[in-house]
Design an enzyme around this catalytic site. Sequence first.
Site, PDB file in Angstrom:
ATOM      1  N   GLY A 295       4.499  19.557  27.144  1.00 11.77           N
ATOM      2  CA  GLY A 295       3.414  18.635  27.504  1.00 11.77           C
ATOM      3  C   GLY A 295       2.108  19.394  27.652  1.00 11.77           C
ATOM      4  O   GLY A 295       1.877  20.397  26.975  1.00 11.77           O
TER       5      GLY A 295
ATOM      6  N   LYS B 258      -0.832  13.901  47.107  1.00  8.34           N
ATOM      7  CA  LYS B 258      -0.568  13.431  45.735  1.00  8.34           C
ATOM      8  C   LYS B 258      -0.761  11.932  45.707  1.00  8.34           C
ATOM      9  O   LYS B 258      -0.469  11.246  46.686  1.00  8.34           O
ATOM     10  CB  LYS B 258       0.882  13.739  45.325  1.00  8.34           C
ATOM     11  CG  LYS B 258       1.097  13.909  43.840  1.00  8.34           C
ATOM     12  CD  LYS B 258       0.719  15.318  43.419  1.00  8.34           C
ATOM     13  CE  LYS B 258       1.164  15.684  42.032  1.00  8.34           C
ATOM     14  NZ  LYS B 258       1.039  17.127  41.795  1.00  8.34           N
TER      15      LYS B 258
ATOM     16  N   GLY C 164      10.046  21.121  27.720  1.00  8.82           N
ATOM     17  CA  GLY C 164       8.906  20.259  28.044  1.00  8.82           C
ATOM     18  C   GLY C 164       7.635  20.840  27.462  1.00  8.82           C
ATOM     19  O   GLY C 164       7.089  21.814  27.970  1.00  8.82           O
TER      20      GLY C 164
ATOM     21  N   VAL D  63       0.932  21.396  29.898  1.00  3.51           N
ATOM     22  CA  VAL D  63       1.041  22.806  30.270  1.00  3.51           C
ATOM     23  C   VAL D  63       1.907  23.564  29.273  1.00  3.51           C
ATOM     24  O   VAL D  63       1.546  24.649  28.815  1.00  3.51           O
ATOM     25  CB  VAL D  63       1.608  22.951  31.700  1.00  3.51           C
ATOM     26  CG1 VAL D  63       1.764  24.425  32.057  1.00  3.51           C
ATOM     27  CG2 VAL D  63       0.690  22.253  32.714  1.00  3.51           C
TER      28      VAL D  63
HETATM   29  N1  PHE Z   1      -1.450  18.427  38.864  1.00  2.00           N
HETATM   30  C1  PHE Z   1      -1.856  19.608  39.549  1.00  2.00           C
HETATM   31  C2  PHE Z   1      -0.706  20.322  40.225  1.00  2.00           C
HETATM   32  O1  PHE Z   1       0.402  19.832  40.303  1.00  2.00           O
HETATM   33  C3  PHE Z   1      -2.756  19.226  40.638  1.00  2.00           C
HETATM   34  C4  PHE Z   1      -4.164  19.523  40.577  1.00  2.00           C
HETATM   35  C5  PHE Z   1      -4.900  18.926  41.514  1.00  2.00           C
HETATM   36  C6  PHE Z   1      -4.774  20.373  39.692  1.00  2.00           C
HETATM   37  C7  PHE Z   1      -6.219  19.156  41.620  1.00  2.00           C
HETATM   38  C8  PHE Z   1      -6.087  20.614  39.765  1.00  2.00           C
HETATM   39  C9  PHE Z   1      -6.815  20.004  40.729  1.00  2.00           C
HETATM   40  O2  PHE Z   1      -0.886  21.413  40.733  1.00  2.00           O
END
Ligand code: PHE
Length: 360
Positions: A183, A77, A181, A185
């Site tokens: 957002g 990350k 939330g 998603v």
């Molecule tokens: N933000 C996404 C997650 O937490 C991470 C992700 C990374 C999505 C790479 C797609 C590609 O899972």
Amino acid sequence: MRLGRGFGHEDVVIRTGARTGLPVIVAMHSTVLGPATGGTRLWQYPDWKAGLDDALRLSEGMTYKCAVAGLPNGGGKTVVVLPEGRRPTAVEKRDAMLDVGDVVQSLGGRYWTGPDAGTGQEDMVTIASRTGHVFCRPAEHGGSGDPSPYTALGVFCALRSTAERLYGSPDLTGRRMSVVGIGHVGRHLVRLLAEAGARLVMSDIDPTKRALADELGAGFTDPQDALTAEVDILVPCALGGTLTEALVPRLRCSAVVGAANNQLATPEVGGLLQQHGVLWAPDYVVNAGGVVYAVARELHGEDHATAVARVESIGATLADLFMASDAEGVTLVRAAADLAASRLAAGGAARHGGEARRAA
Ligand code: PHE
């Protein structure tokens, strides 16, 4: 010789962004199964150490997420630490993404990034001007686009499996759910749930999100009330740390299944939920849809329908874990952790086997 356990991450890079002066933190928890993979979070923190903590926790979660989803990726990350109290201008944000791109490129493919809280598919285009190790550019730029609808779809399938576990049928008609939330998603998820006939209460710190609740005929309350609403399933879709020791005794739901990463404020809360008879589906099992879709399309070159089927299989993965927890007499949390550990052990053995063969 290995001397015990200490720092659990393989590598962490902390650089000062050349353009912005902001801390750019890339935590690589594991590359045992493949390149450390996880999005770039552009967010405000009290200081860079708080950002580091978040990056450490989130990257570890990505390792388990990718392992349980069967992806050839590890966990990573990026956190770009914004000072509190001021939003970056468009130019500053662009500079921050260029800084991220440079750091990612310098890692030589050990880490691949994508979007996360505070970033989106357009930002991936900026990152891509500095490195190829980036997922989720818009389709017209050669990527698989916004992963949020697929994260939402995976959570939706997990909710159906949870309903089947609790009530004997995956049908969500009339099931009461509180989605906390709205957002990237959450807004896709509430539409899927509304279409499936669920009775929704929604909440967000941003009061303008009420408009979506009105459109869907859902209730809208403030987040504190939504967390303790009397519902079948609580669906956390905001930032992490929602489930605290103080909250668990006040919950009035049968299960917690949501898209947020790192839902447990501390690992002990997992046991507490169990004691209170609340079924918690581990976040990293449920919310893998975005990364599953991106990897299927961009690394494996699969078509949309095949990638969507992979996302939908998150429901079956959760159902398998329910069965494993019954068969082995362990909690769902344990069953999920065991599955991740066994995939990582197999990946580690394959890697070391390969090294030994090359050395011979
Ligand atoms: N933000 C996404 C997650 O937490 C991470 C992700 C990374 C999505 C790479 C797609 C590609 O899972």
